[in-house]
Design an enzyme around this catalytic site. Sequence first.
Site, PDB file in Angstrom:
ATOM      1  N   CYS A 157      -7.016  18.658  -1.467  1.00  0.00           N
ATOM      2  CA  CYS A 157      -7.617  18.322  -0.170  1.00  0.00           C
ATOM      3  C   CYS A 157      -6.661  18.758   0.938  1.00  0.00           C
ATOM      4  O   CYS A 157      -5.506  18.322   0.960  1.00  0.00           O
ATOM      5  CB  CYS A 157      -7.868  16.816  -0.100  1.00  0.00           C
ATOM      6  SG  CYS A 157      -8.357  16.268   1.551  1.00  0.00           S
ATOM      7  N   CYS A 178     -10.211  18.581   7.810  1.00  0.00           N
ATOM      8  CA  CYS A 178     -11.658  18.610   8.104  1.00  0.00           C
ATOM      9  C   CYS A 178     -12.142  17.356   8.833  1.00  0.00           C
ATOM     10  O   CYS A 178     -13.029  17.443   9.678  1.00  0.00           O
ATOM     11  CB  CYS A 178     -12.465  18.744   6.822  1.00  0.00           C
ATOM     12  SG  CYS A 178     -11.864  20.028   5.753  1.00  0.00           S
ATOM     13  N   THR A 206      -7.521  10.025   5.225  1.00  0.00           N
ATOM     14  CA  THR A 206      -7.065  11.308   4.692  1.00  0.00           C
ATOM     15  C   THR A 206      -6.138  12.010   5.679  1.00  0.00           C
ATOM     16  O   THR A 206      -6.487  12.191   6.844  1.00  0.00           O
ATOM     17  CB  THR A 206      -8.282  12.212   4.396  1.00  0.00           C
ATOM     18  OG1 THR A 206      -9.053  11.586   3.367  1.00  0.00           O
ATOM     19  CG2 THR A 206      -7.869  13.584   3.947  1.00  0.00           C
ATOM     20  N   GLU A 222      -4.159   9.791   1.140  1.00  0.00           N
ATOM     21  CA  GLU A 222      -4.882   8.825   1.951  1.00  0.00           C
ATOM     22  C   GLU A 222      -3.925   7.681   2.276  1.00  0.00           C
ATOM     23  O   GLU A 222      -2.950   7.473   1.545  1.00  0.00           O
ATOM     24  CB  GLU A 222      -6.107   8.258   1.206  1.00  0.00           C
ATOM     25  CG  GLU A 222      -7.345   9.135   1.297  1.00  0.00           C
ATOM     26  CD  GLU A 222      -7.224  10.423   0.486  1.00  0.00           C
ATOM     27  OE1 GLU A 222      -6.600  10.373  -0.595  1.00  0.00           O
ATOM     28  OE2 GLU A 222      -7.735  11.464   0.914  1.00  0.00           O
ATOM     29  N   HIS A 255     -19.497  15.826   7.828  1.00  0.00           N
ATOM     30  CA  HIS A 255     -18.544  15.672   6.721  1.00  0.00           C
ATOM     31  C   HIS A 255     -19.238  15.936   5.375  1.00  0.00           C
ATOM     32  O   HIS A 255     -18.613  16.421   4.437  1.00  0.00           O
ATOM     33  CB  HIS A 255     -17.940  14.266   6.774  1.00  0.00           C
ATOM     34  CG  HIS A 255     -16.526  14.253   6.281  1.00  0.00           C
ATOM     35  ND1 HIS A 255     -15.592  15.207   6.611  1.00  0.00           N
ATOM     36  CD2 HIS A 255     -15.875  13.396   5.440  1.00  0.00           C
ATOM     37  CE1 HIS A 255     -14.447  14.946   6.014  1.00  0.00           C
ATOM     38  NE2 HIS A 255     -14.591  13.852   5.289  1.00  0.00           N
ATOM     39  N   TYR A 287     -18.160  19.112   2.405  1.00  0.00           N
ATOM     40  CA  TYR A 287     -17.932  19.065   0.958  1.00  0.00           C
ATOM     41  C   TYR A 287     -18.616  20.222   0.222  1.00  0.00           C
ATOM     42  O   TYR A 287     -18.260  20.527  -0.910  1.00  0.00           O
ATOM     43  CB  TYR A 287     -18.417  17.722   0.388  1.00  0.00           C
ATOM     44  CG  TYR A 287     -17.511  16.545   0.739  1.00  0.00           C
ATOM     45  CD1 TYR A 287     -16.502  16.667   1.690  1.00  0.00           C
ATOM     46  CD2 TYR A 287     -17.658  15.323   0.103  1.00  0.00           C
ATOM     47  CE1 TYR A 287     -15.683  15.603   2.006  1.00  0.00           C
ATOM     48  CE2 TYR A 287     -16.833  14.245   0.408  1.00  0.00           C
ATOM     49  CZ  TYR A 287     -15.848  14.399   1.367  1.00  0.00           C
ATOM     50  OH  TYR A 287     -15.030  13.339   1.670  1.00  0.00           O
ATOM     51  N   CYS A 337     -15.212  22.652   0.707  1.00  0.00           N
ATOM     52  CA  CYS A 337     -13.881  22.350   0.131  1.00  0.00           C
ATOM     53  C   CYS A 337     -13.955  22.090  -1.369  1.00  0.00           C
ATOM     54  O   CYS A 337     -13.140  22.599  -2.136  1.00  0.00           O
ATOM     55  CB  CYS A 337     -13.250  21.174   0.862  1.00  0.00           C
ATOM     56  SG  CYS A 337     -14.097  19.593   0.693  1.00  0.00           S
ATOM     57  N   GLU A 358     -13.265  11.331  -4.247  1.00  0.00           N
ATOM     58  CA  GLU A 358     -13.680  11.634  -2.876  1.00  0.00           C
ATOM     59  C   GLU A 358     -15.082  12.251  -2.877  1.00  0.00           C
ATOM     60  O   GLU A 358     -15.863  12.033  -1.952  1.00  0.00           O
ATOM     61  CB  GLU A 358     -12.684  12.572  -2.190  1.00  0.00           C
ATOM     62  CG  GLU A 358     -12.962  12.674  -0.695  1.00  0.00           C
ATOM     63  CD  GLU A 358     -11.969  13.552   0.044  1.00  0.00           C
ATOM     64  OE1 GLU A 358     -11.507  14.546  -0.546  1.00  0.00           O
ATOM     65  OE2 GLU A 358     -11.680  13.258   1.203  1.00  0.00           O
TER      66      GLU A 358
HETATM   67  C1  LIG Z   1     -10.487  10.108  -1.307  1.00  0.00           C
HETATM   68  C2  LIG Z   1     -11.175   9.511  -0.119  1.00  0.00           C
HETATM   69  C3  LIG Z   1     -10.899  10.014   1.151  1.00  0.00           C
HETATM   70  C4  LIG Z   1     -11.485   9.424   2.278  1.00  0.00           C
HETATM   71  N1  LIG Z   1     -11.148   9.893   3.527  1.00  0.00           N
HETATM   72  C5  LIG Z   1     -11.605   9.237   4.616  1.00  0.00           C
HETATM   73  C6  LIG Z   1     -11.170   9.620   5.932  1.00  0.00           C
HETATM   74  O1  LIG Z   1     -10.384  10.548   6.099  1.00  0.00           O
HETATM   75  N2  LIG Z   1     -11.635   8.931   7.003  1.00  0.00           N
HETATM   76  C7  LIG Z   1     -12.479   7.891   6.849  1.00  0.00           C
HETATM   77  O2  LIG Z   1     -12.844   7.294   7.863  1.00  0.00           O
HETATM   78  N3  LIG Z   1     -12.909   7.497   5.635  1.00  0.00           N
HETATM   79  C8  LIG Z   1     -12.490   8.143   4.517  1.00  0.00           C
HETATM   80  N4  LIG Z   1     -12.925   7.753   3.266  1.00  0.00           N
HETATM   81  C9  LIG Z   1     -13.755   6.566   3.166  1.00  0.00           C
HETATM   82  C10 LIG Z   1     -15.183   6.737   2.680  1.00  0.00           C
HETATM   83  O3  LIG Z   1     -16.025   7.119   3.725  1.00  0.00           O
HETATM   84  C11 LIG Z   1     -15.577   5.416   2.020  1.00  0.00           C
HETATM   85  O4  LIG Z   1     -14.895   5.353   0.778  1.00  0.00           O
HETATM   86  C12 LIG Z   1     -17.071   5.245   1.827  1.00  0.00           C
HETATM   87  O5  LIG Z   1     -17.719   5.126   3.059  1.00  0.00           O
HETATM   88  C13 LIG Z   1     -17.382   4.026   0.959  1.00  0.00           C
HETATM   89  O6  LIG Z   1     -16.755   2.892   1.474  1.00  0.00           O
HETATM   90  P1  LIG Z   1     -15.853   2.000   0.519  1.00  0.00           P
HETATM   91  O7  LIG Z   1     -14.886   2.867  -0.163  1.00  0.00           O
HETATM   92  O8  LIG Z   1     -15.336   0.884   1.341  1.00  0.00           O
HETATM   93  O9  LIG Z   1     -16.803   1.499  -0.604  1.00  0.00           O
HETATM   94  P2  LIG Z   1     -17.625   0.128  -0.669  1.00  0.00           P
HETATM   95  O10 LIG Z   1     -18.187  -0.186   0.680  1.00  0.00           O
HETATM   96  O11 LIG Z   1     -16.766  -0.900  -1.282  1.00  0.00           O
HETATM   97  O12 LIG Z   1     -18.803   0.534  -1.627  1.00  0.00           O
HETATM   98  C14 LIG Z   1     -18.787   0.297  -3.037  1.00  0.00           C
HETATM   99  C15 LIG Z   1     -20.231   0.245  -3.526  1.00  0.00           C
HETATM  100  O13 LIG Z   1     -20.926  -0.834  -2.883  1.00  0.00           O
HETATM  101  C16 LIG Z   1     -22.096  -0.353  -2.223  1.00  0.00           C
HETATM  102  N5  LIG Z   1     -22.233  -1.102  -0.968  1.00  0.00           N
HETATM  103  C17 LIG Z   1     -21.287  -1.275  -0.013  1.00  0.00           C
HETATM  104  N6  LIG Z   1     -21.772  -2.009   1.008  1.00  0.00           N
HETATM  105  C18 LIG Z   1     -23.038  -2.309   0.707  1.00  0.00           C
HETATM  106  C19 LIG Z   1     -24.071  -3.035   1.356  1.00  0.00           C
HETATM  107  N7  LIG Z   1     -23.872  -3.615   2.546  1.00  0.00           N
HETATM  108  N8  LIG Z   1     -25.270  -3.102   0.743  1.00  0.00           N
HETATM  109  C20 LIG Z   1     -25.494  -2.513  -0.432  1.00  0.00           C
HETATM  110  N9  LIG Z   1     -24.541  -1.816  -1.119  1.00  0.00           N
HETATM  111  C21 LIG Z   1     -23.339  -1.715  -0.555  1.00  0.00           C
HETATM  112  C22 LIG Z   1     -21.855   1.132  -1.989  1.00  0.00           C
HETATM  113  O14 LIG Z   1     -23.062   1.872  -1.903  1.00  0.00           O
HETATM  114  C23 LIG Z   1     -21.025   1.513  -3.212  1.00  0.00           C
HETATM  115  O15 LIG Z   1     -21.857   1.818  -4.297  1.00  0.00           O
HETATM  116  C24 LIG Z   1     -12.387   8.342   2.121  1.00  0.00           C
HETATM  117  C25 LIG Z   1     -12.671   7.870   0.842  1.00  0.00           C
HETATM  118  C26 LIG Z   1     -12.081   8.436  -0.264  1.00  0.00           C
HETATM  119  C27 LIG Z   1     -12.389   7.874  -1.642  1.00  0.00           C
END
Ligand SMILES: Cc1cc2nc3c(=O)[nH]c(=O)nc-3n(C[C@H](O)[C@H](O)[C@H](O)COP(=O)(O)OP(=O)(O)OC[C@H]3O[C@@H](n4cnc5c(N)ncnc54)[C@H](O)[C@@H]3O)c2cc1C
Length: 484
Positions: A100, A104, A191, A257, A292, A296, A299, A447
């Site tokens: 990564c 981006c 990230t 991250e 975003h 993907y 990248c 990711e």
């Molecule tokens: C490697 C990596 C890089 C990233 N880089 C960035 C970045 O640079 N900037 C940035 O801002 N973000 C970044 N992200 C964040 C990414 O956008 C989030 O991981 C994503 O939005 C999911 O949020 P979470 O990880 O909190 O998962 P969770 O919210 O914990 O979700 C877990 C599961 O629960 C479900 N879920 C969650 N909430 C609800 C709800 N209210 N109702 C029903 N189902 C639900 C989801 O669908 C999923 O299946 C990155 C993530 C990763 C893994």
Amino acid sequence: MALKTAQQYEDSLRKLKLKVYLQGELVDNPVDHPIIKPSMNSVKMTYELAQDPQYEDLMTATSHLSGEKVNRFCHLHQSSEDLVKKVKMQRLLGQKTAACFQRCVGMDAINAVDSVTFEMDNKLGTTYHKRFIKFLTMMQEEDLTVDGAMTDPKGDRGLPPSKQEDADLFVHVVERRQDGIVVSGAKAHQTGAINSHWILVMPTIAMGREDADYAVSFVAPADAEGIFYIYGRQSCDTRKLEEGDIDVGNKQFGGHEALMVFDNVFIPWENVLMCGEYEFSGLLVERFAGYHRQSYGGCKVGVGDVLIGAAALAADYNGAAKASHLKDKLIEMVHLNETLYACGIACSAEGHKTASGTYLIDLLLANVCKQNVTRFPYEIARLAEDIAGGLMVTMPSEKDLRHPEIGKVVEKYFRGVASVPTEYRMRILRLIENITLGTAAVGYRTESMHGAGSPQAQRIMIARQGNIEQKKELAKAIAGIPAQ
Ligand SMILES: Cc1cc2nc3c(=O)[nH]c(=O)nc-3n(C[C@H](O)[C@H](O)[C@H](O)COP(=O)(O)OP(=O)(O)OC[C@H]3O[C@@H](n4cnc5c(N)ncnc54)[C@H](O)[C@@H]3O)c2cc1C
């Protein structure tokens, strides 16, 4: 200066006073830390390739603000062609780093914030867009790396920001002053945060009136008073601390991250881009996520290219390359990878102009792109592991290979075809391990699943954009059922 050299970028990071914790310790010098450095090298590549005439067309663009040549990561897309070039640039960087390259998120954030602040000002009479353009001008002139910070820790997912037991689980305004605002909270999974000069904070979900204090967007220097970072662990990260360059799989490049914490951070009004306009937070999330999800399709495809190449070499090195099922598996990997690319290109080619003049991708196709990304890299990784054989996870270390006595044993028993040195075979298997299970798997696998939103987030958008009603009318017309 409109384009920094790679060295100037590295030097500029050294001037930052970032407060970074890594494995329980405050890091004195993040730039030279062996765990962090490979991720810095990946960002450096975005500067290095921009200087190379061979890649100039993809890596740079003409600023619509100054008419100067700028790095494409600092550019607002002025046409569908720009959107297509963005995806091609990302594929190129994935190929060059197999990791990564982090820049981006900032590019996607500026493009989303541009059109949303423009539309918000038009509707509400606010003056955010002018502030944003001032920031963008500096970003382009100084060729800055900007972290796009959207995701809050979110606590109880069943509750909106204002109903959380701990108010800091979403970034929010704690004080409004004459000269600016004070914010607290955190952004998770950030990230490239440690390799960034500035951060652009955006709200993470659509919000209601009661969440107005959480509908906040702003820019801040990455080392502003009150901001600190806790570096994320990655599988096999401590291999970067070892001597040698085989076991780590990809010695030069990586990604990272971090948790970014705001402890009562003062933001002057000139850097505030949304403050309380909750009705625009959903639009900002939708546009940032759309860009975003397009990213993907570039990248991940570039990293996929490296993984397919590594799998093909593994087959060559163990003498199985002529087997028809292995050839077919490589074809399947290419098919899946190019399908992702096709989606990235399609949502770009179908882009359209927004009111501010900046081009936006086709949102339905961008969401289809990302939905495929939540699946295909996993299948590509599965096929790579199939072709690689079990040795990719049972192989002895580089130290064993270099050992004066047992080195001969490792040489002897882990050779495949006689013409290829055992060391080459070990190197390629470690690279496959790195991308599928090691540090690079963060960017290539998980990711792909959660970055830019978990799979369900795309399904919600596909449901909204899919226009099932129009499809019903099409079916009625063919079946001879009168339209309503
Ligand atoms: C490697 C990596 C890089 C990233 N880089 C960035 C970045 O640079 N900037 C940035 O801002 N973000 C970044 N992200 C964040 C990414 O956008 C989030 O991981 C994503 O939005 C999911 O949020 P979470 O990880 O909190 O998962 P969770 O919210 O914990 O979700 C877990 C599961 O629960 C479900 N879920 C969650 N909430 C609800 C709800 N209210 N109702 C029903 N189902 C639900 C989801 O669908 C999923 O299946 C990155 C993530 C990763 C893994």
